[in-house]
Design an enzyme around this catalytic site. Sequence first.
Site, PDB file in Angstrom:
ATOM      1  N   LYS A  85     -14.560 -46.291 -20.440  1.00 17.60           N
ATOM      2  CA  LYS A  85     -15.568 -47.276 -20.026  1.00 17.60           C
ATOM      3  C   LYS A  85     -15.341 -48.616 -20.723  1.00 17.60           C
ATOM      4  CE  LYS A  85     -19.224 -44.017 -18.808  1.00 17.60           C
ATOM      5  NZ  LYS A  85     -20.466 -43.366 -19.246  1.00 17.60           N
ATOM      6  N   LYS A 166     -14.384 -39.549 -11.484  1.00 17.30           N
ATOM      7  CA  LYS A 166     -15.541 -38.722 -11.175  1.00 17.30           C
ATOM      8  C   LYS A 166     -16.555 -39.550 -10.391  1.00 17.30           C
ATOM      9  CE  LYS A 166     -18.649 -38.982 -15.137  1.00 17.30           C
ATOM     10  NZ  LYS A 166     -19.335 -38.213 -16.163  1.00 17.30           N
ATOM     11  N   LYS A 169     -21.878 -44.087  -9.113  1.00 17.97           N
ATOM     12  CA  LYS A 169     -22.416 -45.101  -8.192  1.00 17.97           C
ATOM     13  C   LYS A 169     -21.722 -46.439  -8.408  1.00 17.97           C
ATOM     14  CE  LYS A 169     -27.033 -43.608  -6.984  1.00 17.97           C
ATOM     15  NZ  LYS A 169     -28.452 -43.752  -7.266  1.00 17.97           N
TER      16      LYS A 169
END
Length: 308
Positions: A85, A166, A169
């Site tokens: 991330k 994975k 949204k």
Amino acid sequence: MRLQHQHDCLFCVVDLHAITQPYEPGTLPQRTLDMAIGLFASGIDPQRAIVFVQSHVPEHTELYWLLNTVTPLGELERQTQFKDKAQRQESVPAGLLNYPVLQAADVLLYEATLVPVGEDQLQHLELMREITRRWNARFADGFAFPEPQALLSTARRVLGLDGRAKMSKSLGNTIGLFDSPETIWEKLKPAATDPARVTRKDPGNPDICNIFTIHQGFSPPDTVTHVAHNCRTAGWGCLDCKRVLADNMIAALTPIRERAQALQAEPRKTIDLLRSGAAKARGIARRTMAEVRRRMGLLEGGQGAEGA
Ligand code: SF4
């Protein structure tokens, strides 16, 4: 859903985790409510399980801070999800690094022994166990946190519709619980399949196809067998395969979407359920924090007015 009949379960809508990624404050309340509606519409029974919003129980952030004091920085920096991330963000907030510590607080606050996780969360769970051991070694004295264990899903890992990352949204690779039949089909049509299957005549390998993995979650066993056979023998095209999947997904998700629409029409009901869930969760959390504060040497009295 099954777990709520086998264990004392808590379901926490983790809005404090959600804000470690770039987000729009104006949409967060609705997203939080939608997540709770999704849980209730999917069959979580508020009479059996405690369902609440993380930020409604301030003990989560208090325990999070206290656990930070025993969490090794190197372990946080080693977490694969943090590294993934962080590389997508220009400026990395400390909350992203400390994300697993808040997860540890979410679990330890309720002295939970089992945490349902997917394989991608196992590293965080191992860190949670390390934090537990470190806190217990330093402060346990008549009270100790149980070391939480992973309750691994038996389902294979489902990737997003891009077949790479994975479902997320923010990556736009998901099918939502509330998506209409038309939207489900529109999203499935271009979804990634076995990359080696270039033409309709090429046999495919279902074992490396994400569509096949999703079939295993939504289609009955005889259909799954049929899908694998048709794939390996080039008996049908990927679009035929996806059409069957779309029909099974639509059949499974339609009742959930309809229950969700009824709840969305009366948001007060869900808000009241969440308030009641937070009150139950706080009852447990306050008792835990009273023990934790005492063991960590914090002067008593500050929480006295709240009866901690
Ligand atoms: Fe995947 Fe189905 Fe295409 Fe096989 S036929 S590659 S399982 S989508």
